[in-house]
Scaffold this motif. Structure first.
Motif, PDB file in Angstrom:
ATOM      1  N   TYR A  12       0.836  -1.189   0.000  1.00  0.00           N
ATOM      2  CA  TYR A  12       0.000   0.000   0.000  1.00  0.00           C
ATOM      3  C   TYR A  12       0.882   1.254   0.000  1.00  0.00           C
ATOM      4  O   TYR A  12       2.042   1.219   0.393  1.00  0.00           O
ATOM      5  N   ASP A  13       0.318   2.341  -0.401  1.00  0.00           N
ATOM      6  CA  ASP A  13       1.039   3.600  -0.486  1.00  0.00           C
ATOM      7  C   ASP A  13       1.158   4.222   0.909  1.00  0.00           C
ATOM      8  O   ASP A  13       0.138   4.562   1.516  1.00  0.00           O
ATOM      9  N   PRO A  14       2.377   4.397   1.432  1.00  0.00           N
ATOM     10  CA  PRO A  14       2.527   5.025   2.753  1.00  0.00           C
ATOM     11  C   PRO A  14       1.903   6.406   2.843  1.00  0.00           C
ATOM     12  O   PRO A  14       1.539   6.858   3.931  1.00  0.00           O
ATOM     13  N   ASN A  15       1.767   7.085   1.699  1.00  0.00           N
ATOM     14  CA  ASN A  15       1.188   8.427   1.718  1.00  0.00           C
ATOM     15  C   ASN A  15      -0.318   8.424   1.968  1.00  0.00           C
ATOM     16  O   ASN A  15      -0.926   9.493   2.065  1.00  0.00           O
ATOM     17  N   GLU A  16      -0.907   7.234   2.078  1.00  0.00           N
ATOM     18  CA  GLU A  16      -2.291   7.169   2.529  1.00  0.00           C
ATOM     19  C   GLU A  16      -2.416   7.569   3.995  1.00  0.00           C
ATOM     20  O   GLU A  16      -3.510   7.866   4.465  1.00  0.00           O
ATOM     21  N   LEU A  17      -1.294   7.566   4.711  1.00  0.00           N
ATOM     22  CA  LEU A  17      -1.298   8.004   6.102  1.00  0.00           C
ATOM     23  C   LEU A  17      -1.207   9.524   6.161  1.00  0.00           C
ATOM     24  O   LEU A  17      -0.285  10.135   5.619  1.00  0.00           O
ATOM     25  N   GLN A  18      -2.156  10.128   6.828  1.00  0.00           N
ATOM     26  CA  GLN A  18      -2.195  11.587   6.913  1.00  0.00           C
ATOM     27  C   GLN A  18      -0.964  12.144   7.616  1.00  0.00           C
ATOM     28  O   GLN A  18      -0.410  13.169   7.193  1.00  0.00           O
ATOM     29  N   ALA A  19      -0.511  11.476   8.685  1.00  0.00           N
ATOM     30  CA  ALA A  19       0.653  11.967   9.421  1.00  0.00           C
ATOM     31  C   ALA A  19       1.923  11.865   8.587  1.00  0.00           C
ATOM     32  O   ALA A  19       2.818  12.703   8.709  1.00  0.00           O
ATOM     33  N   VAL A  20       2.009  10.844   7.753  1.00  0.00           N
ATOM     34  CA  VAL A  20       3.167  10.702   6.868  1.00  0.00           C
ATOM     35  C   VAL A  20       3.253  11.905   5.934  1.00  0.00           C
ATOM     36  O   VAL A  20       4.331  12.479   5.706  1.00  0.00           O
ATOM     37  N   ARG A  21       2.118  12.317   5.413  1.00  0.00           N
ATOM     38  CA  ARG A  21       2.108  13.483   4.526  1.00  0.00           C
ATOM     39  C   ARG A  21       2.411  14.773   5.304  1.00  0.00           C
ATOM     40  O   ARG A  21       3.157  15.630   4.839  1.00  0.00           O
ATOM     41  N   GLN A  22       1.828  14.898   6.485  1.00  0.00           N
ATOM     42  CA  GLN A  22       1.996  16.129   7.253  1.00  0.00           C
ATOM     43  C   GLN A  22       3.413  16.299   7.791  1.00  0.00           C
ATOM     44  O   GLN A  22       3.943  17.405   7.843  1.00  0.00           O
ATOM     45  N   GLU A  23       4.040  15.186   8.202  1.00  0.00           N
ATOM     46  CA  GLU A  23       5.340  15.269   8.864  1.00  0.00           C
ATOM     47  C   GLU A  23       6.495  14.784   7.988  1.00  0.00           C
ATOM     48  O   GLU A  23       7.651  14.829   8.412  1.00  0.00           O
ATOM     49  N   GLY A  24       6.189  14.307   6.781  1.00  0.00           N
ATOM     50  CA  GLY A  24       7.239  13.858   5.885  1.00  0.00           C
ATOM     51  C   GLY A  24       7.948  12.607   6.349  1.00  0.00           C
ATOM     52  O   GLY A  24       9.150  12.421   6.096  1.00  0.00           O
ATOM     53  N   THR A  25       7.232  11.712   7.012  1.00  0.00           N
ATOM     54  CA  THR A  25       7.827  10.501   7.565  1.00  0.00           C
ATOM     55  C   THR A  25       8.211   9.528   6.452  1.00  0.00           C
ATOM     56  O   THR A  25       7.411   9.252   5.553  1.00  0.00           O
ATOM     57  N   THR A  26       9.417   8.988   6.529  1.00  0.00           N
ATOM     58  CA  THR A  26       9.897   8.026   5.539  1.00  0.00           C
ATOM     59  C   THR A  26       9.885   6.616   6.112  1.00  0.00           C
ATOM     60  O   THR A  26       9.796   6.416   7.328  1.00  0.00           O
ATOM     61  N   GLU A  27      10.002   5.609   5.234  1.00  0.00           N
ATOM     62  CA  GLU A  27      10.088   4.232   5.704  1.00  0.00           C
ATOM     63  C   GLU A  27      11.456   3.977   6.351  1.00  0.00           C
ATOM     64  O   GLU A  27      12.400   4.746   6.145  1.00  0.00           O
ATOM     65  N   LEU A  28      11.564   2.905   7.106  1.00  0.00           N
ATOM     66  CA  LEU A  28      12.825   2.519   7.697  1.00  0.00           C
ATOM     67  C   LEU A  28      13.820   2.181   6.595  1.00  0.00           C
ATOM     68  O   LEU A  28      13.467   1.548   5.590  1.00  0.00           O
ATOM     69  N   PRO A  29      15.067   2.577   6.749  1.00  0.00           N
ATOM     70  CA  PRO A  29      16.070   2.326   5.714  1.00  0.00           C
ATOM     71  C   PRO A  29      16.607   0.897   5.758  1.00  0.00           C
ATOM     72  O   PRO A  29      16.495   0.201   6.766  1.00  0.00           O
ATOM     73  N   GLY A  30      17.192   0.483   4.632  1.00  0.00           N
ATOM     74  CA  GLY A  30      17.964  -0.754   4.601  1.00  0.00           C
ATOM     75  C   GLY A  30      17.186  -2.043   4.495  1.00  0.00           C
ATOM     76  O   GLY A  30      17.769  -3.124   4.643  1.00  0.00           O
ATOM     77  N   LEU A  31      15.882  -1.976   4.238  1.00  0.00           N
ATOM     78  CA  LEU A  31      15.081  -3.194   4.157  1.00  0.00           C
ATOM     79  C   LEU A  31      14.956  -3.648   2.707  1.00  0.00           C
ATOM     80  O   LEU A  31      14.882  -2.826   1.801  1.00  0.00           O
ATOM     81  N   PRO A  32      14.890  -4.967   2.472  1.00  0.00           N
ATOM     82  CA  PRO A  32      14.907  -5.484   1.098  1.00  0.00           C
ATOM     83  C   PRO A  32      13.526  -5.525   0.442  1.00  0.00           C
ATOM     84  O   PRO A  32      13.173  -6.480  -0.243  1.00  0.00           O
TER      85      PRO A  32
END
Length: 508
Positions: free
Chosen positions: A487-507
């Motif tokens: 799913y698109d992480p940008n469906e989360l309102q807080a992700v859009r508001q705060e610019g939250t990124t996914e955890l790095p380094g995952l395959p």
């Protein structure tokens, strides 16, 4: 190893009432099992794995990525800490600063919205039908039967005086809501029925909430569950069984058949109690000592027992995944809502927080190992200078290490002059200070390193072991969950508001 599932599996999901077809092509996993071991620091994970190389936590680490520099929110309380994991946001977007907080526009329970607005918002055991009972006076799995609407704060909505349930208090959507919107089943288990807020502002994000009351009394005693190491393990184990029921294709109670949730999990309280409770309680063997033995975070015998229990319970859950043939299709994320302070027992300084009630313009405060303070709405503007002066004058006696006044809070959160939730002051304490009138030896909620440093482990079969020293935030768990499920992480309102990124380094 990244797992991509083709059209045949995607069709199977749809037949079983699973996820939407649009996400199947990009989904790396069919399920996410989210676990919060409340209180567990990064150093606790490192020490435990080093001492127990054959443990479940070691096994998960050997097929996963460990983030040794993961931080939870400030404040580091359970509500904002878990909201971070499931919304991708801090109190700036969620509007939730603590499980017991304040809103300048709400009215007290039972007031019929009469009088001056501004009231405490206590979303923990306070709103149970009966907080002395393990079932909170209702039926586990049905939180609406466990919460007493007469105990809820009130707000004027479209001119009508309306009870505010916990889910309506959070201002942004959750990963559970998004999974539900895409057709997936969701489930969660936690320590109060108030955790129905996990369902998100819509109230529709959870199919199954198995909530027991942590502050219930141990049968035959007047002691709360939190007053015994064993009682707390039993409390957690009852909820482990609920998740195992879900893995067997049942609901959390085991009463009816249900699809295995796409997003599900629970929190553990055993470690937190092992850190806070000083000595044996009802049902415990004599001679147990909680907390740590020194600054190296070596656990005392009681905490060691609690850590071993959690590892064994994780083993139960991993066996449940294996028996359900879901191991390869499930991403496991283990973190913590909060840490605990202090680790070094030599630094412990118990302090009475009662003097906060005497500050000019006082409205409400909550203090564990920090203090969040709200002034009365009608007095705040006039009393802010005097209130700040009071805090400065009381700094030594209250163990204050840092004062964040309104203008500083406006930078990190929202301006308390215009936002109904942001405190007027947040007070950080000197390391080791715990506000208590009792005997607890640790607390959380503050902004010190011991409060904020938490374990974070992401694991699945085939993942190469890695330890990434980059500084990460637990807010990054939420978009990572959605990305793993396609799913698109940008469906989360807080992700859009705060610019939250996914955890790095995952395959994936």
């Amino acid at each position: 190893m990244t797992r991509h599932f083709g059209r045949m599996i995607a069709s199977a999901w749809l037949i079983c009432g699973g996820v939407a077809a649009s996400s199947a092509a990009s989904a790396s996993y069919q399920h996410v099992l989210l676990i919060s071991v409340d209180g567990m620091h990064a150093i606790d994970l490192a020490n435990f794995v080093a001492a127990h190389p054959q443990s479940t936590l070691a096994s998960l680490s050997h097929e996963g990525t460990v983030y040794p520099n993961a931080l939870t929110t400030t404040p580091s309380d359970s509500f904002p800490g878990f909201l971070a994991q499931v919304t991708g946001g801090t109190p700036k977007s969620t509007g939730v600063f603590y499980d017991d907080s304040y809103d300048r526009t709400y009215f007290p329970a039972g007031s019929n919205c009469q009088g001056e607005p501004g009231t405490e918002v206590p979303f923990a055991e306070d709103i149970d039908i009966d907080s002395k009972r393990l079932d909170a006076g209702g039926t586990p799995g049905q939180p609406q039967t466990q919460i007493d609407p007469k105990k809820l704060p009130l707000a004027l909505i479209d001119g009508k005086c309306t009870p505010i349930y916990p889910h309506a208090f959070n201002r942004v959507n959750t990963v559970f809501e998004i999974v539900k919107q895409h057709g997936g089943r969701t489930a969660w288990s936690d320590k109060h029925p108030a955790y129905e807020w996990v369902a998100g502002p819509s109230g529709k994000g959870l199919d199954d909430l198995f909530a027991l009351e942590q502050d219930s009394l141990i049968p035959g005693t007047k002691v709360k569950t939190t007053g015994s190491f064993k009682a707390q393990r039993d409390f957690d184990e009852a909820r482990v069984k609920a998740v195992l029921n879900e893995l067997k294709g049942l609901d959390s109670t085991g009463a009816t058949k249900a699809p295995v949730p796409q997003l599900f999990g629970l929190n553990f309280q055993a470690v937190s109690v092992g850190q806070k409770l000083p000595k044996s309680g009802p049902g415990d063997e004599a001679g147990l000592v909680g907390g740590y033995t020194g600054p190296d975070a070596a656990p005392g015998n009681a905490l060691a027992e609690q850590l071993a229990y959690v590892d064994g319970a994780l083993g139960e859950l991993m066996s449940g995944l294996k028996e359900a043939k879901l191991t390869d299709s499930t991403l496991v994320i283990v973190s913590a809502k909060h840490g605990q302070s202090p680790i070094d027992p030599a630094t412990l300084q118990p302090v009475d927080d009662a003097p906060y009630t005497k500050m000019p313009g006082y409205g409400f405060h909550i203090a564990d190992d920090a203090a969040l303070i709200w002034l009365k709405p009608k007095e705040r503007a006039a009393q802010l200078p005097a209130a700040l002066a009071y805090l400065e004058q009381s700094a030594k006696s209250l163990g204050i290490g840092q004062i964040l006044p309104a203008n500083a809070l406006a930078l990190s959160y929202n301006d308390p002059a215009t936002d109904s939730r942001t405190p007027d002051f947040i007070v950080g304490v000197n390391p080791g200070v715990v506000y208590t009138s009792g005997k607890k030896i640790a607390e959380h909620g503050g902004m010190n390193q011991n409060d904020r440093s938490v374990m974070l482990l992401v694991s699945a079969p085939g993942m190469k072991p890695a330890s990434l020293p980059a500084l990460v935030q637990t807010t990054q768990i939420a978009p990572t969950i959605l990305k793993a499920l396609g799913y698109d992480p940008n469906e989360l309102q807080a992700v859009r508001q705060e610019g939250t990124t996914e955890l790095p380094g995952l395959p994936f």
